[in-house]
Motif scaffolding. Sequence first.
Motif, PDB file in Angstrom:
ATOM      1  N   ALA A  89     -10.586  -4.511   9.797  1.00  0.00           N
ATOM      2  CA  ALA A  89     -10.123  -2.579   9.736  1.00  0.00           C
ATOM      3  C   ALA A  89      -9.589  -2.900  11.300  1.00  0.00           C
ATOM      4  O   ALA A  89     -10.388  -3.773  12.330  1.00  0.00           O
ATOM      5  CB  ALA A  89     -10.751  -1.943   9.483  1.00  0.00           C
ATOM      6  N   ARG A  90      -8.522  -2.845  11.538  1.00  0.00           N
ATOM      7  CA  ARG A  90      -7.664  -2.755  13.042  1.00  0.00           C
ATOM      8  C   ARG A  90      -9.183  -2.348  14.214  1.00  0.00           C
ATOM      9  O   ARG A  90      -9.648  -1.070  14.167  1.00  0.00           O
ATOM     10  CB  ARG A  90      -6.995  -1.705  13.090  1.00  0.00           C
ATOM     11  CG  ARG A  90      -6.145  -1.873  14.245  1.00  0.00           C
ATOM     12  CD  ARG A  90      -4.360  -1.119  14.768  1.00  0.00           C
ATOM     13  NE  ARG A  90      -3.806  -1.724  16.234  1.00  0.00           N
ATOM     14  CZ  ARG A  90      -3.703  -0.209  16.856  1.00  0.00           C
ATOM     15  NH1 ARG A  90      -4.239   0.997  15.951  1.00  0.00           N
ATOM     16  NH2 ARG A  90      -3.615   0.027  18.133  1.00  0.00           N
ATOM     17  N   GLY A  91      -8.705  -3.340  15.075  1.00  0.00           N
ATOM     18  CA  GLY A  91     -10.071  -2.294  16.370  1.00  0.00           C
ATOM     19  C   GLY A  91     -10.285  -1.508  16.594  1.00  0.00           C
ATOM     20  O   GLY A  91     -11.206  -0.950  16.730  1.00  0.00           O
ATOM     21  N   ASP A  92      -8.528  -0.643  16.685  1.00  0.00           N
ATOM     22  CA  ASP A  92      -8.753   0.746  17.373  1.00  0.00           C
ATOM     23  C   ASP A  92      -9.482   1.562  16.898  1.00  0.00           C
ATOM     24  O   ASP A  92      -9.932   2.319  17.381  1.00  0.00           O
ATOM     25  CB  ASP A  92      -7.328   0.825  18.596  1.00  0.00           C
ATOM     26  CG  ASP A  92      -6.932   0.599  19.335  1.00  0.00           C
ATOM     27  OD1 ASP A  92      -7.646  -0.434  19.752  1.00  0.00           O
ATOM     28  OD2 ASP A  92      -6.173   1.123  20.509  1.00  0.00           O
ATOM     29  N   LEU A  93      -9.130   1.598  15.575  1.00  0.00           N
ATOM     30  CA  LEU A  93      -9.577   2.268  14.715  1.00  0.00           C
ATOM     31  C   LEU A  93     -11.129   2.603  14.419  1.00  0.00           C
ATOM     32  O   LEU A  93     -12.364   3.497  14.279  1.00  0.00           O
ATOM     33  CB  LEU A  93      -9.087   1.990  13.316  1.00  0.00           C
ATOM     34  CG  LEU A  93      -9.519   3.464  12.230  1.00  0.00           C
ATOM     35  CD1 LEU A  93      -9.212   4.580  12.874  1.00  0.00           C
ATOM     36  CD2 LEU A  93      -9.104   3.155  10.643  1.00  0.00           C
ATOM     37  N   MET A  94     -12.030   0.969  14.627  1.00  0.00           N
ATOM     38  CA  MET A  94     -13.385   0.376  14.940  1.00  0.00           C
ATOM     39  C   MET A  94     -13.910   1.138  15.949  1.00  0.00           C
ATOM     40  O   MET A  94     -14.907   1.903  15.885  1.00  0.00           O
ATOM     41  CB  MET A  94     -13.237  -0.922  14.720  1.00  0.00           C
ATOM     42  CG  MET A  94     -13.134  -0.936  13.132  1.00  0.00           C
ATOM     43  SD  MET A  94     -13.908  -0.618  11.608  1.00  0.00           S
ATOM     44  CE  MET A  94     -15.566  -1.058  11.648  1.00  0.00           C
ATOM     45  N   ASN A  95     -13.630   0.832  16.613  1.00  0.00           N
ATOM     46  CA  ASN A  95     -13.361   1.799  18.344  1.00  0.00           C
ATOM     47  C   ASN A  95     -13.767   2.855  18.379  1.00  0.00           C
ATOM     48  O   ASN A  95     -14.887   3.477  18.481  1.00  0.00           O
ATOM     49  CB  ASN A  95     -12.628   1.186  19.165  1.00  0.00           C
ATOM     50  CG  ASN A  95     -12.706  -0.339  19.549  1.00  0.00           C
ATOM     51  OD1 ASN A  95     -13.594  -1.288  19.510  1.00  0.00           O
ATOM     52  ND2 ASN A  95     -11.600  -0.684  20.397  1.00  0.00           N
ATOM     53  N   LEU A  96     -12.791   3.494  17.647  1.00  0.00           N
ATOM     54  CA  LEU A  96     -13.493   5.288  17.769  1.00  0.00           C
ATOM     55  C   LEU A  96     -14.291   5.750  16.340  1.00  0.00           C
ATOM     56  O   LEU A  96     -14.884   6.260  17.218  1.00  0.00           O
ATOM     57  CB  LEU A  96     -11.945   5.704  16.962  1.00  0.00           C
ATOM     58  CG  LEU A  96     -11.780   7.139  16.914  1.00  0.00           C
ATOM     59  CD1 LEU A  96     -11.623   7.484  17.705  1.00  0.00           C
ATOM     60  CD2 LEU A  96     -10.490   7.797  16.126  1.00  0.00           C
ATOM     61  N   VAL A  97     -13.900   4.559  15.769  1.00  0.00           N
ATOM     62  CA  VAL A  97     -15.315   5.902  14.093  1.00  0.00           C
ATOM     63  C   VAL A  97     -16.837   5.189  14.903  1.00  0.00           C
ATOM     64  O   VAL A  97     -17.123   5.484  15.544  1.00  0.00           O
ATOM     65  CB  VAL A  97     -15.228   4.914  13.035  1.00  0.00           C
ATOM     66  CG1 VAL A  97     -13.443   5.762  12.232  1.00  0.00           C
ATOM     67  CG2 VAL A  97     -15.267   3.868  12.785  1.00  0.00           C
ATOM     68  N   GLN A  98     -16.542   3.932  15.651  1.00  0.00           N
ATOM     69  CA  GLN A  98     -18.115   3.743  15.983  1.00  0.00           C
ATOM     70  C   GLN A  98     -18.444   4.631  16.882  1.00  0.00           C
ATOM     71  O   GLN A  98     -19.798   5.368  17.357  1.00  0.00           O
ATOM     72  CB  GLN A  98     -18.203   2.035  16.505  1.00  0.00           C
ATOM     73  CG  GLN A  98     -17.982   0.959  15.534  1.00  0.00           C
ATOM     74  CD  GLN A  98     -17.493  -0.197  16.168  1.00  0.00           C
ATOM     75  OE1 GLN A  98     -16.879  -0.389  17.308  1.00  0.00           O
ATOM     76  NE2 GLN A  98     -17.270  -1.145  15.027  1.00  0.00           N
ATOM     77  N   ARG A  99     -17.877   5.554  18.292  1.00  0.00           N
ATOM     78  CA  ARG A  99     -17.936   6.103  19.119  1.00  0.00           C
ATOM     79  C   ARG A  99     -18.662   7.923  19.015  1.00  0.00           C
ATOM     80  O   ARG A  99     -19.108   7.712  19.468  1.00  0.00           O
ATOM     81  CB  ARG A  99     -16.674   6.177  19.761  1.00  0.00           C
ATOM     82  CG  ARG A  99     -16.480   4.715  21.238  1.00  0.00           C
ATOM     83  CD  ARG A  99     -15.773   4.270  22.236  1.00  0.00           C
ATOM     84  NE  ARG A  99     -15.006   5.504  22.249  1.00  0.00           N
ATOM     85  CZ  ARG A  99     -14.512   6.490  22.949  1.00  0.00           C
ATOM     86  NH1 ARG A  99     -13.278   5.413  22.906  1.00  0.00           N
ATOM     87  NH2 ARG A  99     -14.122   7.389  24.221  1.00  0.00           N
ATOM     88  N   ILE A 100     -17.429   7.560  17.501  1.00  0.00           N
ATOM     89  CA  ILE A 100     -18.218   8.444  17.166  1.00  0.00           C
ATOM     90  C   ILE A 100     -18.850   9.126  16.294  1.00  0.00           C
ATOM     91  O   ILE A 100     -20.171   9.839  16.765  1.00  0.00           O
ATOM     92  CB  ILE A 100     -16.906   9.067  15.812  1.00  0.00           C
ATOM     93  CG1 ILE A 100     -15.050   9.278  16.540  1.00  0.00           C
ATOM     94  CG2 ILE A 100     -17.108   9.756  15.217  1.00  0.00           C
ATOM     95  CD1 ILE A 100     -14.114   9.802  15.453  1.00  0.00           C
ATOM     96  N   GLY A 101     -19.578   8.132  15.245  1.00  0.00           N
ATOM     97  CA  GLY A 101     -21.202   8.373  15.149  1.00  0.00           C
ATOM     98  C   GLY A 101     -21.662   8.258  16.193  1.00  0.00           C
ATOM     99  O   GLY A 101     -23.345   8.928  15.946  1.00  0.00           O
TER     100      GLY A 101
END
Length: 189
Positions: A89-101
């Motif tokens: 998955a594109r990095g920015d999306l993973m950055n976002l979901v990891q921080r949301i999590g």
Amino acid sequence: MKIVLISGSPRKTGNTMYAMEACKKAIEEEGIEAEIISLAGKEIKSCIACYKCKEIPRCVLPDEANEIMDLLRQSEGLITGAPVYFGTARGDLMNLVQRIGMVSRGNDKFLSWMVGGPIAVGRRGGLSNTYQEMLMFYFINEMIVPGSDYWNIVFAGKEEGIAGEDVEGIENVEKFARNTAKLIKKINA
Ligand SMILES: Cc1cc2nc3c(=O)[nH]c(=O)nc-3n(C[C@H](O)[C@H](O)[C@H](O)COP(=O)(O)O)c2cc1C
């Protein structure tokens, strides 16, 4: 009741957005509100492991992630659309979901019992990997992922707008989106 759809592509009108818009329409036909957030033009930083979010119910990094979390706290569903980049998955999306999590887990667990799931959009390879990669975020946060007739993968070209040619892929994610809306209605009945 509301479902948030995040398009993880840097292209505003790319194939991921095409899939998200098809899902939005399917959700609205079920009588549930849907809002698409595009990561195009946004720079979402990666978690810096400061663990400050355990003290304050927010992320200390100054970008749009907190605003998205505020919206999720008022929503029942989350669908994440990921363009496939080098088989993941594109990095920015993973950055976002990891921080949301991290914020959810360290505080009010606002993701718990939210319904939704990932959709992977790619040209040729790594779509199943990307779908599975994103599922890790959903399941560790007690989220509920409905199925469909196939896994949520949509084949697209290099150009924008090609996702519409994958009729089966789009029909499948539309069904997934409808199932997400139906499940939210049952849970909240
Ligand atoms: C950096 C980069 C890496 C990519 N890697 C893959 C890949 O591993 N597998 C694949 O099928 N497509 C790959 N693609 C193609 C995109 O997934 C495809 O063009 C998709 O439609 C992009 O979504 P968008 O139109 O929403 O931006 C890659 C594209 C870019 C820019």
